[in-house]
Motif scaffolding. Structure first.
Motif, PDB file in Angstrom:
ATOM      1  N   GLN A 118      13.018  65.604   7.062  1.00 41.45           N
ATOM      2  CA  GLN A 118      13.716  64.737   8.217  1.00 41.45           C
ATOM      3  C   GLN A 118      14.929  64.166   7.714  1.00 41.45           C
ATOM      4  OE1 GLN A 118      11.854  60.711   8.318  1.00 41.45           O
ATOM      5  NE2 GLN A 118      12.672  60.135   9.753  1.00 41.45           N
ATOM      6  N   LEU A 175      11.781  63.758  15.034  1.00 38.32           N
ATOM      7  CA  LEU A 175      10.521  63.629  14.379  1.00 38.32           C
ATOM      8  C   LEU A 175       9.651  64.523  15.180  1.00 38.32           C
ATOM      9  CD1 LEU A 175       9.951  59.831  13.903  1.00 38.32           C
ATOM     10  CD2 LEU A 175      10.014  61.708  12.309  1.00 38.32           C
ATOM     11  N   SER A 211       2.642  56.767   5.805  1.00 42.13           N
ATOM     12  CA  SER A 211       3.588  57.739   6.306  1.00 42.13           C
ATOM     13  C   SER A 211       4.528  57.264   7.372  1.00 42.13           C
ATOM     14  CB  SER A 211       2.925  59.075   6.649  1.00 42.13           C
ATOM     15  OG  SER A 211       2.140  58.958   7.727  1.00 42.13           O
ATOM     16  N   TYR A 238       8.510  57.253   7.180  1.00 46.57           N
ATOM     17  CA  TYR A 238       9.435  57.847   8.306  1.00 46.57           C
ATOM     18  C   TYR A 238      10.533  56.682   8.902  1.00 46.57           C
ATOM     19  CZ  TYR A 238       6.941  62.264   9.068  1.00 46.57           C
ATOM     20  OH  TYR A 238       6.264  63.642   8.823  1.00 46.57           O
ATOM     21  N   GLU A 251      10.051  67.882  12.890  1.00 46.03           N
ATOM     22  CA  GLU A 251       9.206  67.296  11.819  1.00 46.03           C
ATOM     23  C   GLU A 251       7.808  67.746  12.411  1.00 46.03           C
ATOM     24  OE1 GLU A 251       9.751  66.683   8.934  1.00 46.03           O
ATOM     25  OE2 GLU A 251      11.779  66.967   9.333  1.00 46.03           O
ATOM     26  N   VAL A 279       9.655  63.795   4.505  1.00 44.06           N
ATOM     27  CA  VAL A 279      10.722  63.013   4.812  1.00 44.06           C
ATOM     28  C   VAL A 279      12.149  63.671   3.964  1.00 44.06           C
ATOM     29  CG1 VAL A 279       9.180  60.780   4.625  1.00 44.06           C
ATOM     30  CG2 VAL A 279      10.123  61.651   2.577  1.00 44.06           C
ATOM     31  N   SER A 288      14.443  56.938   8.292  1.00 46.06           N
ATOM     32  CA  SER A 288      15.161  57.077   9.484  1.00 46.06           C
ATOM     33  C   SER A 288      16.319  56.260   9.422  1.00 46.06           C
ATOM     34  CB  SER A 288      14.510  56.919  10.725  1.00 46.06           C
ATOM     35  OG  SER A 288      15.210  57.119  11.827  1.00 46.06           O
TER      36      SER A 288
END
Length: 195
Positions: free
Chosen positions: A42, A147, A79, A83, A151, A39, A87
């Motif tokens: 991200q 993502l 998870s 995320y 990611e 993360v 985000s």
């Protein structure tokens, strides 16, 4: 000799979160070691600023620890939930940023004249152009693209994070790629690409 929880891949995220909710600090360490790097990456890709990304990840992890006692296993992956929180926090920060960038004339020339500096500047310009183009994508397209391509998340994971179907994720990523291609089309020569 027993292995610490952060070395045990056989304990899933939800089980670690439940252990933490019951006061197991080792479970929190294991979950942190497992989730934070992904993360953090991200958040950095969405924000382009390491300090801001770290702030976002800290806030997201605090939210995870707060909801741990109320976590209902089976409703979502830990998870995926994390995320989505990262985000959303990144999107909130991006909305508060001013849109104008730094004029090119205000950027200082590099001090180091060693060979390869031009190539490094060209690569930085390419990254900046891509980052700016991604930042201008509609929110869902930006999240899906980030993502998926940065990611390495699968379409089902992205679908769960965005609360949409896998087909919608495929559509979002395809539209994002077309929009990026169109946004960067006029800058191909300036960014040093042939054709």
């Amino acid at each position: 000799m027993t292995m610490p929880l952060d070395a045990r891949a056989d304990v899933d995220d939800a089980a670690l979160l439940a252990l933490y909710a019951r006061g197991d600090a080792g479970a929190a360490r294991a979950l942190t070691v497992r989730l934070v790097p992904r993360v953090q990456a991200q958040a950095f890709r969405m924000l382009g600023d390491a300090a801001e990304a770290e702030d976002v990840v800290q806030e997201a992890m605090l939210r995870l620890w707060r909801i741990a006692p109320k976590w209902r296993e089976g409703e979502a992956l830990v998870s995926t939930w994390l995320y989505r929180v990262v985000s959303n926090l990144c999107t909130d920060r991006l909305r508060k940023r001013p849109r104008a960038g730094v004029p090119l004339d205000d950027v200082a020339e590099p001090q180091d004249p060693t060979p390869g500096a031009e190539a490094r500047l060209q690569e930085a310009a390419r990254h900046a152009a891509l980052r700016d183009a991604i930042a201008n994508l509609p929110e869902r397209q930006r999240v899906a693209l980030t993502l998926r391509h940065f990611e390495g998340a699968s379409n089902p994971e992205i679908a769960a994070a965005l609360d949409v179907s896998v087909e919608a994720v495929e559509s979002l990523t395809a539209r994002a790629k077309r929009t990026l291609a169109q946004a960067l089309k006029g800058r191909v020569a300036a960014l040093g690409y042939e054709g």
